[in-house]
Design a protein around this motif. Structure first.
Motif, PDB file in Angstrom:
ATOM      1  N   ALA A   4       0.850  -1.193   0.000  1.00 29.71           N
ATOM      2  CA  ALA A   4       0.000   0.000   0.000  1.00 29.71           C
ATOM      3  C   ALA A   4       0.886   1.243   0.000  1.00 29.71           C
ATOM      4  O   ALA A   4       1.946   1.261   0.623  1.00 29.71           O
ATOM      5  CB  ALA A   4      -0.901  -0.020   1.229  1.00 29.71           C
ATOM      6  N   ALA A   6       1.433   5.200   0.927  1.00 26.72           N
ATOM      7  CA  ALA A   6       0.997   6.338   1.736  1.00 26.72           C
ATOM      8  C   ALA A   6       1.022   7.612   0.901  1.00 26.72           C
ATOM      9  O   ALA A   6       0.179   8.492   1.057  1.00 26.72           O
ATOM     10  CB  ALA A   6       1.903   6.492   2.958  1.00 26.72           C
ATOM     11  N   VAL A  31       3.431   2.625   2.851  1.00 24.26           N
ATOM     12  CA  VAL A  31       2.912   2.758   4.217  1.00 24.26           C
ATOM     13  C   VAL A  31       3.921   2.193   5.218  1.00 24.26           C
ATOM     14  O   VAL A  31       4.482   1.113   5.008  1.00 24.26           O
ATOM     15  CB  VAL A  31       1.550   2.022   4.341  1.00 24.26           C
ATOM     16  CG1 VAL A  31       1.117   1.913   5.803  1.00 24.26           C
ATOM     17  CG2 VAL A  31       0.479   2.741   3.528  1.00 24.26           C
ATOM     18  N   LEU A  65      -2.887  10.428  -1.329  1.00 21.09           N
ATOM     19  CA  LEU A  65      -2.434  10.142   0.038  1.00 21.09           C
ATOM     20  C   LEU A  65      -3.255   8.988   0.583  1.00 21.09           C
ATOM     21  O   LEU A  65      -4.496   9.062   0.624  1.00 21.09           O
ATOM     22  CB  LEU A  65      -2.594  11.378   0.932  1.00 21.09           C
ATOM     23  CG  LEU A  65      -1.827  12.633   0.487  1.00 21.09           C
ATOM     24  CD1 LEU A  65      -2.128  13.801   1.407  1.00 21.09           C
ATOM     25  CD2 LEU A  65      -0.321  12.365   0.438  1.00 21.09           C
ATOM     26  N   ASN A  66      -2.562   7.915   0.984  1.00 20.47           N
ATOM     27  CA  ASN A  66      -3.238   6.697   1.455  1.00 20.47           C
ATOM     28  C   ASN A  66      -4.334   6.260   0.484  1.00 20.47           C
ATOM     29  O   ASN A  66      -5.434   5.869   0.882  1.00 20.47           O
ATOM     30  CB  ASN A  66      -3.802   6.908   2.864  1.00 20.47           C
ATOM     31  CG  ASN A  66      -2.685   7.080   3.882  1.00 20.47           C
ATOM     32  OD1 ASN A  66      -1.722   6.324   3.889  1.00 20.47           O
ATOM     33  ND2 ASN A  66      -2.800   8.093   4.721  1.00 20.47           N
ATOM     34  N   GLN A  82      -5.471  13.306   8.382  1.00 23.14           N
ATOM     35  CA  GLN A  82      -4.512  12.195   8.392  1.00 23.14           C
ATOM     36  C   GLN A  82      -3.063  12.682   8.323  1.00 23.14           C
ATOM     37  O   GLN A  82      -2.137  11.891   8.387  1.00 23.14           O
ATOM     38  CB  GLN A  82      -4.792  11.267   7.210  1.00 23.14           C
ATOM     39  CG  GLN A  82      -6.176  10.648   7.213  1.00 23.14           C
ATOM     40  CD  GLN A  82      -6.430   9.822   5.964  1.00 23.14           C
ATOM     41  OE1 GLN A  82      -5.506   9.387   5.287  1.00 23.14           O
ATOM     42  NE2 GLN A  82      -7.692   9.592   5.659  1.00 23.14           N
ATOM     43  N   LEU A 159      -1.730   9.712  10.257  1.00 21.39           N
ATOM     44  CA  LEU A 159      -1.177   8.508   9.636  1.00 21.39           C
ATOM     45  C   LEU A 159       0.138   8.823   8.917  1.00 21.39           C
ATOM     46  O   LEU A 159       0.994   7.967   8.763  1.00 21.39           O
ATOM     47  CB  LEU A 159      -2.170   7.949   8.602  1.00 21.39           C
ATOM     48  CG  LEU A 159      -3.516   7.455   9.125  1.00 21.39           C
ATOM     49  CD1 LEU A 159      -4.421   7.087   7.966  1.00 21.39           C
ATOM     50  CD2 LEU A 159      -3.314   6.258  10.042  1.00 21.39           C
ATOM     51  N   LEU A 160       0.251  10.084   8.469  1.00 22.48           N
ATOM     52  CA  LEU A 160       1.391  10.489   7.649  1.00 22.48           C
ATOM     53  C   LEU A 160       2.008  11.759   8.224  1.00 22.48           C
ATOM     54  O   LEU A 160       1.320  12.748   8.462  1.00 22.48           O
ATOM     55  CB  LEU A 160       0.919  10.746   6.210  1.00 22.48           C
ATOM     56  CG  LEU A 160       1.923  11.327   5.214  1.00 22.48           C
ATOM     57  CD1 LEU A 160       3.127  10.412   5.046  1.00 22.48           C
ATOM     58  CD2 LEU A 160       1.258  11.567   3.863  1.00 22.48           C
ATOM     59  N   THR A 191       3.702   6.670   8.841  1.00 23.90           N
ATOM     60  CA  THR A 191       4.579   6.836   7.688  1.00 23.90           C
ATOM     61  C   THR A 191       5.197   8.227   7.811  1.00 23.90           C
ATOM     62  O   THR A 191       4.489   9.198   8.094  1.00 23.90           O
ATOM     63  CB  THR A 191       3.781   6.736   6.376  1.00 23.90           C
ATOM     64  OG1 THR A 191       3.063   5.509   6.367  1.00 23.90           O
ATOM     65  CG2 THR A 191       4.702   6.808   5.171  1.00 23.90           C
TER      66      THR A 191
END
Length: 315
Positions: A4, A6, A31, A65-66, A82, A159-160, A191
């Motif tokens: 996956a 990111a 990711v 993004l993601n 995120q 997440l990022l 990430t």
């Protein structure tokens, strides 16, 4: 099954009047990676990060993004939640306490109590500032202020993480502390894309590296792959005997590509072979009666690779 992503960009370009700051960049960051972005001043690193952080609109090109596209002229509120973005010049409010400063940003992200208080405590512990929670920001050292800025960046559990020159101006101890926190954040599943001029830090942190020159992403690979392709092996060999005898033996070895005499009766060898060949070289030197005191195999570091690449492109 493919990994996956990111971050995924296609044809990403940013032009300011006549100057193209970022030029046709296809970037992929998986990711869970720590991805290091390096390059000289003016290479386009900050502009690229600002576009990823939605602080700058691309001239052309796509950003995902993601797995979700960043929509132009839209709020992108879902994606922004995120993201954690730490620019290299974000101001701190000196007259607030550490706790009040973080609480202010937690409220901006609409964190509600009791979760908000718990999150503040967890983040302060993570950045090692629990003992400073009631201190005014004005009283903090530069390293502490930078860790507080990082705390503000992760308060909403993104997440990022996008970090632009986060260790610039920090002393070695502060850099080590910052590096340890980044490792913890990676272990927690974030990430992280980080730009830095301190390549020794990136070498310890990163899984992959991108090199920018004049707006182009000229190299993007895992650190392991970069070393395999571009890093020459070196062996430092020291002897109690005469250097001429050692040099004569080394000249018989086909994998020895060059010699450099060092102080203390040592020679640095540029070596094209692998582990098996270096073991065979060590055996042959011992068999030839060379009184060795050191035989140390290393490889060129990230800084050497970067400087070498820059030289190739300018020559």
């Amino acid at each position: 099954m493919p990994q996956a992503l990111a971050i995924s960009t296609r044809g990403l370009t940013k032009q300011f009047e006549r100057q193209i700051a970022v030029n046709d960049v296809d970037l992929q960051v998986q990711v869970g990676e720590v991805y290091g972005l390096i390059g000289p001043n003016g290479a386009g690193k900050t502009t690229l990060i600002r576009m990823l952080a939605t602080a700058e609109e691309p001239t052309i090109g796509e950003i995902h993004l993601n797995g979700e596209p960043l929509q132009r002229d839209r709020d992108n509120a879902h994606l922004k939640r995120q993201l954690g973005y730490l620019p290299d010049d974000f101001p701190l409010y000196d007259d607030l306490t550490v706790w009040d400063y973080l609480d202010y940003f937690a409220r901006l992200y609409q964190l509600k109590d009791p979760h908000r208080s718990r999150r503040l405590k967890d983040v302060l512990e993570l950045v090692q500032l629990t003992h400073k929670r009631t201190s005014l920001i004005a009283t903090l050292s530069r390293g502490m202020k930078q860790r507080l800025s990082l705390a503000r960046t992760i308060i909403h559990d993104p997440l990022l993480l996008l970090l632009d020159e986060p260790v610039s101006g920090l002393d070695p101890i502060a850099r080590v502390q910052f590096r340890e926190i980044i490792k913890v954040l990676q272990d927690l599943g974030m990430t992280i894309l980080i730009s830095s001029h301190v390549l020794s830090d990136l070498e310890e942190l990163c899984t992959s590296v991108g090199i920018m020159e004049l707006g182009y992403l000229v190299e993007s690979a895992s650190l392991q792959n970069l070393y395999q392709r571009l890093s020459r092996q070196q062996i430092v060999i020291s002897t109690l005997g005469e250097l001429d005898a050692l040099r004569s033996e080394l000249n018989h070895c086909p994998q020895v590509e060059g010699l450099e005499v060092l102080p203390e009766r040592s020679i640095r060898v540029h070596f094209s072979g692998g582990v098996q060949e270096s073991a065979a070289l060590l055996r042959s030197l011992i068999a030839a009666g060379i009184p060795l005191t050191e035989f140390h195999r290393t490889q060129e570091d990230l800084e050497t690779i970067f400087l070498k690449m820059g030289h190739q492109q300018t020559s």
